[in-house]
Design an enzyme around this catalytic site. Structure first.
Site, PDB file in Angstrom:
ATOM      1  N   ASP A  28       0.833  -1.208   0.000  1.00  0.00           N
ATOM      2  CA  ASP A  28       0.000   0.000   0.000  1.00  0.00           C
ATOM      3  C   ASP A  28       0.869   1.260   0.000  1.00  0.00           C
ATOM      4  O   ASP A  28       1.945   1.279   0.590  1.00  0.00           O
ATOM      5  CB  ASP A  28      -0.893  -0.035   1.255  1.00  0.00           C
ATOM      6  CG  ASP A  28      -2.092   0.886   1.114  1.00  0.00           C
ATOM      7  OD1 ASP A  28      -2.284   1.458   0.019  1.00  0.00           O
ATOM      8  OD2 ASP A  28      -2.827   1.032   2.102  1.00  0.00           O
ATOM      9  N   GLY A  31       0.168   5.410  -4.477  1.00  0.00           N
ATOM     10  CA  GLY A  31      -0.416   6.690  -4.874  1.00  0.00           C
ATOM     11  C   GLY A  31       0.188   7.842  -4.075  1.00  0.00           C
ATOM     12  O   GLY A  31       0.549   8.881  -4.631  1.00  0.00           O
ATOM     13  N   HIS A  45       2.874   3.142  -9.014  1.00  0.00           N
ATOM     14  CA  HIS A  45       2.667   1.706  -9.270  1.00  0.00           C
ATOM     15  C   HIS A  45       3.895   1.103  -9.953  1.00  0.00           C
ATOM     16  O   HIS A  45       4.285  -0.024  -9.674  1.00  0.00           O
ATOM     17  CB  HIS A  45       1.421   1.494 -10.139  1.00  0.00           C
ATOM     18  CG  HIS A  45       0.142   1.895  -9.454  1.00  0.00           C
ATOM     19  ND1 HIS A  45      -0.130   1.574  -8.139  1.00  0.00           N
ATOM     20  CD2 HIS A  45      -0.942   2.583  -9.892  1.00  0.00           C
ATOM     21  CE1 HIS A  45      -1.327   2.050  -7.799  1.00  0.00           C
ATOM     22  NE2 HIS A  45      -1.836   2.675  -8.846  1.00  0.00           N
ATOM     23  N   SER A  74     -10.508  -7.103  -5.350  1.00  0.00           N
ATOM     24  CA  SER A  74     -11.802  -7.053  -6.048  1.00  0.00           C
ATOM     25  C   SER A  74     -12.443  -5.667  -5.897  1.00  0.00           C
ATOM     26  O   SER A  74     -13.323  -5.311  -6.658  1.00  0.00           O
ATOM     27  CB  SER A  74     -12.723  -8.172  -5.552  1.00  0.00           C
ATOM     28  OG  SER A  74     -12.615  -8.323  -4.159  1.00  0.00           O
ATOM     29  N   ASN A  76     -10.611  -2.909  -6.221  1.00  0.00           N
ATOM     30  CA  ASN A  76      -9.856  -1.975  -7.077  1.00  0.00           C
ATOM     31  C   ASN A  76     -10.596  -1.614  -8.372  1.00  0.00           C
ATOM     32  O   ASN A  76     -10.255  -0.641  -9.035  1.00  0.00           O
ATOM     33  CB  ASN A  76      -8.457  -2.514  -7.417  1.00  0.00           C
ATOM     34  CG  ASN A  76      -7.473  -2.426  -6.262  1.00  0.00           C
ATOM     35  OD1 ASN A  76      -6.527  -3.193  -6.177  1.00  0.00           O
ATOM     36  ND2 ASN A  76      -7.695  -1.491  -5.343  1.00  0.00           N
ATOM     37  N   ARG A  79     -11.696   1.982  -8.986  1.00  0.00           N
ATOM     38  CA  ARG A  79     -10.780   3.073  -9.364  1.00  0.00           C
ATOM     39  C   ARG A  79     -11.103   3.556 -10.778  1.00  0.00           C
ATOM     40  O   ARG A  79     -11.724   2.827 -11.562  1.00  0.00           O
ATOM     41  CB  ARG A  79      -9.339   2.579  -9.295  1.00  0.00           C
ATOM     42  CG  ARG A  79      -8.987   2.220  -7.876  1.00  0.00           C
ATOM     43  CD  ARG A  79      -7.518   2.031  -7.678  1.00  0.00           C
ATOM     44  NE  ARG A  79      -7.282   1.819  -6.267  1.00  0.00           N
ATOM     45  CZ  ARG A  79      -6.145   1.991  -5.636  1.00  0.00           C
ATOM     46  NH1 ARG A  79      -5.086   2.375  -6.314  1.00  0.00           N
ATOM     47  NH2 ARG A  79      -6.033   1.778  -4.348  1.00  0.00           N
ATOM     48  N   ARG A 196       1.688  -5.061   6.142  1.00  0.00           N
ATOM     49  CA  ARG A 196       1.029  -4.012   5.372  1.00  0.00           C
ATOM     50  C   ARG A 196       1.868  -2.738   5.475  1.00  0.00           C
ATOM     51  O   ARG A 196       2.292  -2.349   6.565  1.00  0.00           O
ATOM     52  CB  ARG A 196      -0.386  -3.730   5.884  1.00  0.00           C
ATOM     53  CG  ARG A 196      -1.070  -2.679   5.009  1.00  0.00           C
ATOM     54  CD  ARG A 196      -2.532  -2.476   5.324  1.00  0.00           C
ATOM     55  NE  ARG A 196      -3.145  -1.652   4.284  1.00  0.00           N
ATOM     56  CZ  ARG A 196      -4.414  -1.667   3.941  1.00  0.00           C
ATOM     57  NH1 ARG A 196      -5.243  -2.486   4.551  1.00  0.00           N
ATOM     58  NH2 ARG A 196      -4.881  -0.878   2.991  1.00  0.00           N
ATOM     59  N   SER A 204      -8.262  -5.219   5.091  1.00  0.00           N
ATOM     60  CA  SER A 204      -8.876  -4.912   3.791  1.00  0.00           C
ATOM     61  C   SER A 204      -9.230  -6.153   2.976  1.00  0.00           C
ATOM     62  O   SER A 204      -8.884  -6.252   1.794  1.00  0.00           O
ATOM     63  CB  SER A 204      -7.953  -4.001   2.974  1.00  0.00           C
ATOM     64  OG  SER A 204      -7.786  -2.772   3.622  1.00  0.00           O
TER      65      SER A 204
HETATM   66  C1  FPP Z   1      -1.800   0.221  -3.406  1.00  0.00           C
HETATM   67  O1  FPP Z   1      -1.373   1.556  -3.491  1.00  0.00           O
HETATM   68  C2  FPP Z   1      -1.324  -0.561  -4.532  1.00  0.00           C
HETATM   69  C3  FPP Z   1      -2.116  -1.124  -5.496  1.00  0.00           C
HETATM   70  C4  FPP Z   1      -3.577  -1.011  -5.510  1.00  0.00           C
HETATM   71  C5  FPP Z   1      -1.566  -1.890  -6.600  1.00  0.00           C
HETATM   72  C6  FPP Z   1      -0.338  -2.673  -6.296  1.00  0.00           C
HETATM   73  C7  FPP Z   1       0.374  -2.873  -7.576  1.00  0.00           C
HETATM   74  C8  FPP Z   1       1.704  -2.838  -7.713  1.00  0.00           C
HETATM   75  C9  FPP Z   1       2.665  -2.718  -6.603  1.00  0.00           C
HETATM   76  C10 FPP Z   1       2.300  -2.904  -9.066  1.00  0.00           C
HETATM   77  C11 FPP Z   1       2.075  -4.174  -9.772  1.00  0.00           C
HETATM   78  C12 FPP Z   1       2.604  -5.343  -9.061  1.00  0.00           C
HETATM   79  C13 FPP Z   1       2.889  -6.491  -9.663  1.00  0.00           C
HETATM   80  C14 FPP Z   1       3.269  -7.704  -8.844  1.00  0.00           C
HETATM   81  C15 FPP Z   1       2.855  -6.605 -11.127  1.00  0.00           C
HETATM   82  P1  FPP Z   1      -2.464   2.691  -3.600  1.00  0.00           P
HETATM   83  O2  FPP Z   1      -2.609   3.034  -5.040  1.00  0.00           O
HETATM   84  O3  FPP Z   1      -3.717   2.272  -2.921  1.00  0.00           O
HETATM   85  O4  FPP Z   1      -1.745   3.848  -2.822  1.00  0.00           O
HETATM   86  P2  FPP Z   1      -2.430   4.999  -1.973  1.00  0.00           P
HETATM   87  O5  FPP Z   1      -3.163   4.331  -0.855  1.00  0.00           O
HETATM   88  O6  FPP Z   1      -1.248   5.779  -1.501  1.00  0.00           O
HETATM   89  O7  FPP Z   1      -3.315   5.756  -2.914  1.00  0.00           O
END
Ligand code: FPP
Length: 248
Positions: A28, A31, A45, A74, A76, A79, A196, A204
């Protein structure tokens, strides 16, 4: 009361000497990492995928048998479409760029969740990567794609209800082992450690059944900044924990 299966299988259930067999991570903070740098979320990402690569290597070197990464929940799907497309693109790129080295290093790729809902070419790439690495034994990388723990438990309940309805099993026969055997994680080692990142302190909807006896570690580090050293620090913390599985 007998010890749970996950404790019984371990030579040392106090965890005193233990490298966790199975580590799962809620990655996590991508973003927020990007926002702090004035970058688009996709940059977070992208850096997050890089962190996943480093952590997989460190986990293998430490002797972890299985690393499970929560890459797409599920939830996501809520977004914006552009971000979902970015995540799909990243998955496509990651598999293309990493598959050969994963295979060379003896890593078996497993998917938990229902990735059939993904764009057809991504779903096919994932299936091919799983098939190609199926015989590898050094380590397992399980990637959670379109995964939600409650939906996983519902699928397991439906599968067992079906077996009962056709007379294959009696309802009273259904026990913990049978439910475990119907979950997406059925061939993975028991979950020992769940991490986490990014300062959020909740599960979550990730591995709710499997986390029953797992150690939980929450760190403030944003996922793109998490690296091999951060994983090793978590393994040291894990080692210091006393695991009693409800006993004394
Ligand atoms: C959470 O950060 C991350 C995700 C929803 C996606 C995780 C994906 C990757 C690390 C890249 C792809 C990985 C592989 C194995 C191909 P967030 O976007 O919720 O961050 P935030 O809470 O700061 O907005």
């Amino acid at each position: 009361m007998p010890a749970p299966a996950s404790a019984k299988e371990r030579p040392d259930s106090t965890g005193a000497s233990a490298v966790p067999r199975h580590v799962a991570i809620i990655m996590d903070g991508n973003g927020r990492w990007a926002k702090a740098r004035g970058l688009p979320r996709v940059a977070g990402h992208r850096e997050g995928a890089e962190a996943a690569r480093k952590v997989l290597r460190a986990a293998g070197e430490a002797g972890v048998e299985c690393l499970t990464l929560y890459a797409f929940s599920s939830e996501n799907w809520r977004r914006p479409e552009a971000e979902i497309n970015d995540l799909m693109g990243l998955l496509r790129f990651y598999i293309g760029a990493e598959l050969n080295s994963l295979h060379r290093e003896g890593v078996r790729l497993r998917i938990i969740g229902d990735h059939s809902a993904f764009q057809t070419d991504v779903a096919r790439l994932v299936d091919d990567a799983v098939a190609k690495t199926a015989g590898n034994r050094r380590m397992t990388l399980a990637v959670a794609l379109n995964y939600g723990a409650r939906a996983e438990i519902v699928r397991a309940a439906q599968a067992l209800a079906h077996r009962a309805a056709v007379g294959e099993i009696a309802p009273a026969q259904i026990d913990e082992a049978m439910i475990e055997g119907a979950l997406d994680t059925r061939d993975l080692p028991p979950l020992d450690l769940l991490i986490r990142t990014s300062g959020e302190v909740r599960l979550s909807n990730f591995l709710l059944w499997q986390a029953a006896y797992a150690e939980l570690i929450f760190v403030d580090t944003l996922w793109p900044d998490f690296d091999g050293d951060c994983l090793r620090a978590a393994l040291v913390q894990f080692k210091a924990r006393e695991r009693r599985y409800g006993g004394l």
